[in-house]
Design an enzyme around this catalytic site. Sequence first.
Site, PDB file in Angstrom:
ATOM      1  CE  LYS A 104      -4.485   0.858   0.293  1.00 32.76           C
ATOM      2  NZ  LYS A 104      -5.578  -0.029  -0.105  1.00 32.76           N
ATOM      3  CG  ASN A 219     -14.856   3.807  -7.870  1.00 27.30           C
ATOM      4  OD1 ASN A 219     -15.664   3.948  -8.782  1.00 27.30           O
ATOM      5  ND2 ASN A 219     -14.034   2.789  -7.801  1.00 27.30           N
TER       6      ASN A 219
END
Length: 428
Positions: A104, A219
């Site tokens: 990440k 999203n």
Amino acid sequence: MSESLFADASKRLEQALKYANISEDAIERLKYPKTSLTVSIPVRMDNGSLRIFKGYRVRYDDTRGPGKGGVRYHPSVSLDEVQSLAFWMTFKCAAVNLPFGGAKGGVTVNPKELSRLELERLSRGYIDAIADFIGPDIDIPAPDVYTNPMIMGWYMDQYSIIHRQLTPAVVTGKPLSLGGSLGRDTATAAGAFYVIETLMPKFDQPAQNTTVAIQGFGNAGAHLATLLYNAGYKIVAVSDSKGGVYAKKGLDIPSIRRFKDTQKGLQAIYCEDSVCNVVEHEVLSNEDLLGLDVDLLIPAALENQITETNVHNIKAKYIFEVANGPTTSAADKILAEKGIYVFPDILVNAGGVTVSYFEWVQNRSGLYWTLEEVNQRLKQKMVEETLKIWQIKQEFSINLRTAAYVHALNRLGEALSAKGTRDYYLGS
Ligand code: GLU
């Protein structure tokens, strides 16, 4: 919370350990991130001044394949958060059997305060800083909170400039024109929807009788709201970072999305436009939304939303974690005592990284798939892995989160052992 996010995240391992087929050595390896990189990114601002932003990329584990995971732009990004997110990516990729490890990235910034050019300079600067640390066979970034295909396009271009070679497979979630995959934009929501469709029938909870509240209208949250709305679920509340709207009769999701796209805020939808006249509604805070008396509560924003402090207000029957890490381990225990069922993040939101995997495969093969092909493969994977996790849950009478970790640990344990443990050094 006094304890770090990462310390809390790793507690999930302890709970799953006794049911998983994994050696003590392998578990020890999985308790720590493999590599953490902290960088300073100098950015020339539009007014001529220089600002230095802090960035991170953590590769948690790459035993099963290159690191994989998004990059987050948010003011609260820290190394602790990025490590936790990389931890969750490791278990997510293993839980749905993608040939990736977990990684990440993040930059501590409020992207809404930057101009588009500043955002581009920051994004290219981030890649300049981590270019030696990523690559199609090393670690592959993607979008996360407040990053999008446009930014992924800049990432890919900057990496390709540095390496003097067009390298689409270094980043996923790119614009279609730069090698993105059809269906990547809706993938997280579609994956979550397939998990709902696979598991809800086991609870005798038909769509028509199910009320839903969604925290987060980015999203994933917005696309999932549409899918659920079209399937007949009654979405009574949605919120974004500024607040939310509630209507007992159910919200008209298509019009909310239309207005959110043009007005950039949920409150504006009802307060400043004609939708005010269409559905009666109340304005509510994110905290109020979490405490609504609904069947399905869907946290789809940030981590640490359901904690020891507010868990007693939760009235939903089921919590469906579209965000990464929205529930703390202490809150999890109390939810279980209250009989509230939690569908875990590492399964529920795995659709995004699954289509990222499809994008990487398409980039490497040079053969691009139709939307139907992408969705059909996504559905097949999500349903298959969901049912396997359900089976583990039934076999050991454990909760679904622990079952998902057991499933992932079995795969990670096997891969770690297959690489060789070198325990012959112990002698005999
Ligand atoms: N940021 C997404 C996640 O948390 C997607 C990661 C990816 O596609 O690599 O799963």
